[in-house]
Design a protein around this motif. Structure first.
Motif, PDB file in Angstrom:
ATOM      1  N   ASN A 134       3.589   3.919  -0.043  1.00  0.00           N
ATOM      2  CA  ASN A 134       3.984   2.935   0.637  1.00  0.00           C
ATOM      3  C   ASN A 134       3.317   3.421   2.304  1.00  0.00           C
ATOM      4  N   VAL A 135       4.621   2.966   3.103  1.00  0.00           N
ATOM      5  CA  VAL A 135       4.046   2.631   4.036  1.00  0.00           C
ATOM      6  C   VAL A 135       4.734   3.036   5.316  1.00  0.00           C
ATOM      7  N   ARG A 192      -2.549  -4.875   0.610  1.00  0.00           N
ATOM      8  CA  ARG A 192      -3.698  -4.437   0.176  1.00  0.00           C
ATOM      9  C   ARG A 192      -3.268  -2.157   1.221  1.00  0.00           C
ATOM     10  N   VAL A 193      -2.665  -1.827   0.927  1.00  0.00           N
ATOM     11  CA  VAL A 193      -2.689  -0.116   1.169  1.00  0.00           C
ATOM     12  C   VAL A 193      -3.765   0.497   0.927  1.00  0.00           C
ATOM     13  N   GLU A 194      -4.068   1.536   2.045  1.00  0.00           N
ATOM     14  CA  GLU A 194      -5.668   2.352   2.039  1.00  0.00           C
ATOM     15  C   GLU A 194      -4.668   3.489   2.841  1.00  0.00           C
ATOM     16  N   ASP A 195      -4.649   5.056   2.156  1.00  0.00           N
ATOM     17  CA  ASP A 195      -4.479   6.081   2.770  1.00  0.00           C
ATOM     18  C   ASP A 195      -2.780   5.462   3.980  1.00  0.00           C
ATOM     19  N   GLY A 196      -1.777   5.114   3.306  1.00  0.00           N
ATOM     20  CA  GLY A 196      -0.310   4.945   3.776  1.00  0.00           C
ATOM     21  C   GLY A 196      -0.852   3.375   4.633  1.00  0.00           C
ATOM     22  N   LYS A 197      -1.854   3.115   4.744  1.00  0.00           N
ATOM     23  CA  LYS A 197      -1.592   2.045   5.682  1.00  0.00           C
ATOM     24  C   LYS A 197      -1.749   0.669   5.584  1.00  0.00           C
ATOM     25  N   ILE A 198      -1.691  -1.013   5.830  1.00  0.00           N
ATOM     26  CA  ILE A 198      -1.697  -1.400   5.028  1.00  0.00           C
ATOM     27  C   ILE A 198      -3.097  -2.719   5.999  1.00  0.00           C
ATOM     28  N   VAL A 199      -4.152  -2.574   5.212  1.00  0.00           N
ATOM     29  CA  VAL A 199      -5.340  -3.012   5.643  1.00  0.00           C
ATOM     30  C   VAL A 199      -5.904  -4.342   4.952  1.00  0.00           C
ATOM     31  N   SER A 200      -5.197  -5.069   4.140  1.00  0.00           N
ATOM     32  CA  SER A 200      -5.513  -6.816   4.388  1.00  0.00           C
ATOM     33  C   SER A 200      -3.815  -6.974   3.459  1.00  0.00           C
TER      34      SER A 200
END
Length: 296
Positions: free
Chosen positions: A21-22, A59-67
């Motif tokens: 999740n974010v 695209r989510v990485e470590d709970g953050k939206i990066v793309s």
């Protein structure tokens, strides 16, 4: 009992990371975008009840939206100001849609952004004045919109910029002298605008430039002679401007690396057979532009 309590606390703290999740703030930005661009009419719609990490193009990485890549997905309407709250975003690709209105000034808050693609839409207004705040930007694509006004001098701060695609707009004014600071620049496309004046001093000193298309503008004056012998330049398109004749200049160069040179009617077309990986569509008069980034 203590162990179970410890596991519960860890899950509460790490929930966004474990479950994909974010934050509520980032999710709200996506919902704003979905609403303002008629998400119900997208080619691939979002299931707003599913985890954000499962939404198309996110695209989510470590709970953050990066793309956020919604290329050619039938987005319509305006971009929300809240886009600037995606502070961990590294890629924003909304090219080949029907977006309208102005580019939000808040987009300059995306300090981690590396790829910005808004090309082939119906955006209007000026390029945000503080676009130079995006210090990690390597690709800036706003080609084929209705953008107007001058090129912001802050572009010269984008020291990592490799690709600048601004052709087919209504940009005016002169090329800012700060553009010569872009030592990483490989492709410069400004064709089919209303840009005027002379080329700034130092244009011939861009060490990595491979392609420069300035055709269909109101540029004038002399072309810096060093442009014809730039070490990496392979494609130079400057036709339908008001430059002085350069036929003698180019024909006298034996060490030019150019594969294709298109100039005004005053000058001959200079062409070699060594086109390498360049492709020049006859219908557009500009170098081919990629819109999907595999390595950014």
């Amino acid at each position: 009992m203590k162990q179970a309590y410890f596991v519960l606390v860890v899950m509460m703290l790490m929930g966004p990371y474990v479950m994909g999740n974010v934050s509520s703030q980032e999710k709200k930005v996506l919902i704003d975008l979905y609403s303002s661009t008629h998400g119900s009419q997208w080619k691939v719609r979002w299931d707003l009840n599913a985890p954000v990490s499962e939404w198309y193009g996110v695209r989510v990485e470590d709970g953050k939206i990066v793309s956020l890549n919604l290329f050619n997905n039938n987005l319509q309407g305006n971009l929300p100001n809240s886009l600037g709250n995606l502070s961990f975003l590294e890629e924003l690709n909304l090219a080949f849609n029907t977006l309208q209105g102005e580019i939000p000034e808040t987009i300059t808050k995306l300090r981690k952004l590396k790829v910005l693609r808004l090309g082939k839409n119906q955006l209007e207004g000026e390029i945000p004045e503080e676009i130079g705040n995006l210090e990690h930007l390597s690709v800036m694509d706003m080609f084929d919109n209705g953008l107007s006004g001058n090129l912001p001098p802050s572009i010269g701060k984008l020291k990592q910029l490799k690709m600048l695609y601004l052709s087919y707009n209504a940009l005016s004014g002169s090329i800012p002298k700060e553009l010569v600071n872009l030592e990483s620049l490989e492709r410069l496309e400004l064709a089919d605008n209303m840009i005027e004046g002379e080329l700034p001093n130092g244009m011939a000193d861009l060490p990595n430039l491979k392609a420069m298309t300035l055709a269909e503008n109101n540029l004038s004056g002399n072309i810096p002679e060093g442009i014809f012998t730039m070490p990496n330049l392979r494609l130079l398109q400057m036709q339908n401007n008001n430059f002085e004749a350069i036929t003698d200049q180019i024909t006298g160069q034996r060490n030019t690396q150019l594969a294709l040179l298109d100039m005004d009617k005053k000058a001959d077309r200079y062409e070699k057979n060594d086109f390498k990986d360049l492709f020049i569509p006859n219908a557009t008069g500009t170098a081919e532009t990629k819109f999907e980034d595999d390595d950014n």
